[in-house]
Design a protein around this motif. Structure first.
Motif, PDB file in Angstrom:
ATOM      1  N   ALA A 294      27.809  47.671  47.799  1.00  0.00           N
ATOM      2  CA  ALA A 294      28.923  48.312  47.099  1.00  0.00           C
ATOM      3  C   ALA A 294      30.045  47.327  46.771  1.00  0.00           C
ATOM      4  CB  ALA A 294      29.474  49.470  47.933  1.00  0.00           C
ATOM      5  N   ASP A 295      30.389  46.441  47.732  1.00  0.00           N
ATOM      6  CA  ASP A 295      31.499  45.518  47.483  1.00  0.00           C
ATOM      7  C   ASP A 295      31.129  44.463  46.447  1.00  0.00           C
ATOM      8  OD1 ASP A 295      32.957  46.925  49.289  1.00  0.00           O
ATOM      9  OD2 ASP A 295      32.739  45.507  50.930  1.00  0.00           O
TER      10      ASP A 295
ATOM     11  N   ALA B   3      37.294  50.589  50.656  1.00  0.00           N
ATOM     12  CA  ALA B   3      36.148  49.708  50.920  1.00  0.00           C
ATOM     13  C   ALA B   3      35.931  49.480  52.415  1.00  0.00           C
ATOM     14  CB  ALA B   3      36.318  48.379  50.179  1.00  0.00           C
ATOM     15  N   PRO B   4      36.975  49.124  53.202  1.00  0.00           N
ATOM     16  CA  PRO B   4      36.748  48.967  54.646  1.00  0.00           C
ATOM     17  C   PRO B   4      36.286  50.261  55.312  1.00  0.00           C
ATOM     18  CG  PRO B   4      38.812  47.938  54.002  1.00  0.00           C
ATOM     19  CD  PRO B   4      38.341  48.724  52.815  1.00  0.00           C
ATOM     20  N   CYS B   5      36.821  51.391  54.854  1.00  0.00           N
ATOM     21  CA  CYS B   5      36.435  52.672  55.452  1.00  0.00           C
ATOM     22  C   CYS B   5      34.976  52.990  55.146  1.00  0.00           C
ATOM     23  CB  CYS B   5      37.346  53.772  54.928  1.00  0.00           C
ATOM     24  SG  CYS B   5      37.326  55.276  55.923  1.00  0.00           S
TER      25      CYS B   5
ATOM     26  N   THR C 167      43.029  47.440  42.351  1.00  0.00           N
ATOM     27  CA  THR C 167      43.299  47.396  43.785  1.00  0.00           C
ATOM     28  C   THR C 167      42.000  47.472  44.584  1.00  0.00           C
ATOM     29  OG1 THR C 167      45.450  48.472  43.474  1.00  0.00           O
ATOM     30  CG2 THR C 167      44.514  48.510  45.685  1.00  0.00           C
ATOM     31  N   ARG C 168      41.134  48.410  44.202  1.00  0.00           N
ATOM     32  CA  ARG C 168      39.871  48.574  44.927  1.00  0.00           C
ATOM     33  C   ARG C 168      38.975  47.347  44.749  1.00  0.00           C
ATOM     34  NH1 ARG C 168      38.764  54.670  42.587  1.00  0.00           N
ATOM     35  NH2 ARG C 168      40.622  55.651  43.495  1.00  0.00           N
ATOM     36  N   THR C 169      38.941  46.848  43.518  1.00  0.00           N
ATOM     37  CA  THR C 169      38.097  45.688  43.236  1.00  0.00           C
ATOM     38  C   THR C 169      38.583  44.468  44.000  1.00  0.00           C
ATOM     39  OG1 THR C 169      37.585  46.522  41.033  1.00  0.00           O
ATOM     40  CG2 THR C 169      37.263  44.173  41.404  1.00  0.00           C
TER      41      THR C 169
END
Length: 535
Positions: free
Chosen positions: A106-107, A174-176, A286-288
Motif C-alpha cells: 500500500a505505501d 498509513a501507520p495505522c 499528506t497521505r502520500t
C-alpha cells in the motif's frame, strides 16, 4: 524520458481542463450571440469550436490518464524493485511482518497517487487558473480580479486549511493501516493457539481498537473535506455573483458588450469545477508524503546482510572460523561474547543452550545475514541453511526445492528428493505453508533445497523439532550421510543429535555469557571424528 512523459501528462491535463472551461465560455457566448438572431454564418465558427472542445475534452483526458498512468506505474515498478533489493540486505524481514507488508504494498503504491492525484492535477489546475484569469481579465479587469481572488480562496487557501486541520488524521492513516496489518497477521497466524488458550477475545479487542482508530481518522478527514468542499462551493458562488455584478456594471456603462456578460458569469463555474479537485490533492499529498516516508525508511535501512549474491564455485573445502565472536541483532543487546570455533570438511558440531540465549542469532551472523558485533568470522565455500520454520510456498514440490538452486533441473531435483527419502511427484502442490504434506515431508523438501545447491557448509536450525522420534532419527541419519564431506553445524535441543556430533558449543544461560566448547576429553583437537560429547 520519464520527466518528458510527466510534462506531457501535465500538458494533456491542462488541455483537457482548458477544453472544459473553453466549452463553457464558448457556449455562453454562442447562446448570447444567437439570442441576437444574427445570420447563421456568424455562428459557424463558435459552433465548430464547441464541437471541437467537447470532443477534445474527452480525448485529452483519455490521453492524460494513459500517459500519467504509464509514468506512475513505471515509477511504481522501479520503486518496488528498489525496495525488494534493499530488503534482501537488511534485517527488516524479521520484524513486524504485517507492517512491512503494508509498506511494500500500500505505501509503495502511494507513488501512483503522487503522480496521478497530486502532481498532474495540481500543476494543471494552476496553469488553467492563470490562463482563465488572463482571458477574463482581458474582457473585464475587475471580473478578472474577482475570479482570481475566488480561485486563490478555493484552490489554495481552503485546500491548505483543510490539509492543516486534517494533517494528524491523514498522517496517521498509513501507520495505522500498518499496525492493523501486523495485528491481523499475528491473529491469523496464531489463530489455533489463541483459541486453544482462550486468548482470542483479547486479540479481537486489539484488532477492533486499531480498526476503531483507523475509522475515526478516516471519519475526521472526511468531515473536514466535506466542510472544505462547502467552502469551495461558496467561493464559486461568490465568483459567479461578483462577475455578474461587475459585468452588469460594465454593460451599463458601455465598457463591456452584452454578449460577453454570460461568458463572465458562467466561465467561473467551469474553473471552480477544476479547483474542486484540489482538496483531494492536498489530502492525498499528506497521505502520500507519510506513506513514501515509510518506504524511505525501508530504503534507508542499514545494509547488514549479504543479500542476493552469486554462489561461489563448489570447493569441497568448506571451512567455518569464528574468533572471539560477539553476536546480537542490530539495535539490540549483544547476546553472546567471545565465541571461538574452527570447523573443517567433515566436521560435525552442535550449538546448544536455553531458548533465547542467541543460538539462531549466532547462525544468522555466521550466514552473513547480520554483522558481527565483535570479533571475526570467516566462512569458506557455499553455505546452506535449513531454517527452524523453513517456509514452503503454495506451489509445486519442484519449485519449492528449486529455491535452493534456481537453475536446478528436474533430474537434479528428483535425485535430491530421492536422497532425502521422498517419493513425491514434482508437480504436486504442497499447499499454503505446506499443509498438503506431513511435517516430516516438509522438512525433507526443505532439506532437498540444500542438496540441489551442493553446499560446503550446512547450518541446520532445530531440524528435528515437531517430528516424532522415528522420523527425526531417520532424517538425521540421512543428514550425516548426505553431508559427510561438508561442515555441519546443528542448532538443537535433541540429545540424540547432540550425541552424534563431534563438537558441542554451549551458548550459556543468556545475555553476555561466553560460550563453551566441548570436545573429546582425551584429544584437544576440535572436530576429532571419534569424539562425541554432550552437555
Amino acid at each position: 524520458m520519464k520527466r518528458t512523459r510527466l510534462a506531457a501528462a501535465i500538458g494533456l491535463s491542462a488541455l483537457a481542463n482548458t477544453a472544459g472551461i473553453g466549452l463553457m465560455g464558448t457556449s455562453a457566448w454562442l447562446l448570447s450571440r444567437a439570442a441576437e438572431q444574427p445570420p447563421v454564418l456568424y455562428l459557424m465558427v463558435a459552433i465548430v469550436t464547441v464541437r471541437a472542445l467537447g470532443l477534445g475534452r474527452g480525448v485529452f483526458r483519455y490521453l492524460e490518464r494513459l500517459v500519467g498512468h504509464q509514468v506512475a506505474l513505471g515509477s511504481l515498478t522501479e520503486l518496488r524493485v528498489r525496495v525488494y533489493r534493499r530488503l534482501t540486505g537488511t534485517t527488516l524481514l524479521g520484524r513486524d511482518r504485517g507492517d512491512l507488508l503494508a509498506r511494500v504494498t500500500a505505501d509503495v503504491d502511494a507513488v501512483v497517487d503522487l503522480v496521478v492525484r497530486v502532481l498532474v492535477p495540481a500543476v494543471s489546475a494552476a496553469l488553467v487558473t492563470v490562463a482563465t484569469t488572463v482571458v477574463l481579465g482581458a474582457l473585464s479587469p475587475a471580473a478578472g480580479v474577482v475570479v482570481l481572488v475566488s480561485a486563490l480562496l478555493a484552490g489554495w487557501l481552503v485546500p491548505l486549511l483543510s490539509q492543516w486541520l486534517a494533517r494528524h488524521a491523514d498522517a496517521s492513516l498509513a501507520p495505522c493501516r500498518g499496525e492493523l496489518a501486523t495485528a491481523l497477521t499475528e491473529a491469523t497466524g496464531a489463530a489455533t493457539d489463541l483459541l486453544a488458550y482462550g486468548a482470542d477475545e483479547d486479540m479481537l479487542r486489539r484488532v477492533q481498537q486499531i480498526d476503531g482508530r483507523l475509522r475515526r481518522a478516516e471519519a475526521r478527514t472526511a468531515a473536514i473535506q466535506g466542510v472544505a468542499a462547502g467552502c469551495q462551493l461558496l467561493a464559486a458562488g461568490g465568483a459567479v455573483l461578483g462577475s455578474l455584478l461587475v459585468g452588469a456594471r460594465g454593460v451599463a456603462d458601455g465598457s463591456l458588450r452584452p454578449v460577453y456578460l454570460a461568458v463572465l458569469v458562467l466561465t467561473p463555474i467551469a474553473l471552480h469545477e477544476v479547483l474542486g479537485t484540489l482538496i483531494g490533492v492536498a489530502h492525498s499529498w499528506t497521505r502520500t508524503r507519510t506513506a513514501l516516508a515509510r518506504v524511505t525508511d525501508v530504503l534507508a535501512a542499514e545494509p547488514v546482510g549479504t543479500g542476493d549474491r552469486e554462489l561461489p564455485p563448489r570447493s569441497s573445502k568448506g571451512r567455518l572460523h569464528a574468533e572471539r565472536l560477539s553476536v546480537g541483532w542490530p539495535g539490540s543487546l549483544v547476546l553472546q561474547h567471545r565465541l571461538d570455533l574452527e570447523l573443517g570438511p567433515g566436521d560435525r558440531a552442535c550449538l546448544v543452550g536455553p531458548s533465547g540465549s542467541g543460538k539462531t542469532t549466532v547462525a544468522a551472523t555466521l550466514l552473513g545475514l547480520i554483522p558481527a558485533r565483535g570479533g571475526r568470522v570467516e566462512v569458506s565455500g557455499r553455505v546452506g541453511y535449513l531454517a527452524q520454520d523453513a517456509y514452503l510456498f503454495d506451489t509445486s514440490v519442484a519449485e519449492n526445492v528449486r529455491i535452493g538452486n534456481r537453475d536446478a533441473t528436474d533430474d537434479e531435483i528428483r535425485v535430491a528428493l530421492d536422497r532425502v527419502g521422498l517419493d513425491l511427484e514434482l508437480d504436486r502442490l504442497v499447499g499454503q505453508h505446506g499443509v498438503a504434506v506431513s511435517g516430516g515431508e516438509a522438512r525433507r523438501v526443505a532439506l532437498a533445497r540444500l542438496l540441489v545447491g551442493a553446499y560446503d557448509v550446512v547450518i541446520l536450525d532445530e531440524p528435528t523439532e515437531h517430528l516424532d522420534a522415528d522420523t527425526a532419527d531417520r532424517l538425521m541419519r540421512d543428514v550425516w550421510d548426505l553431508f559427510v564431506d561438508a561442515v555441519v553445524l546443528v542448532i538443537t535441543h535433541d540429545p540424540a543429535v547432540i550425541a552424534a556430533t563431534d563438537v558441542v558449543v554451549s551458548t550459556g544461560a543468556g545475555l553476555g555469557v561466553a560460550p563453551t566448547v566441548d570436545s573429546c576429553p582425551s584429544c584437544p583437537a576440535i572436530g576429532h571424528r571419534s569424539c562425541s560429547s554432550s552437555t
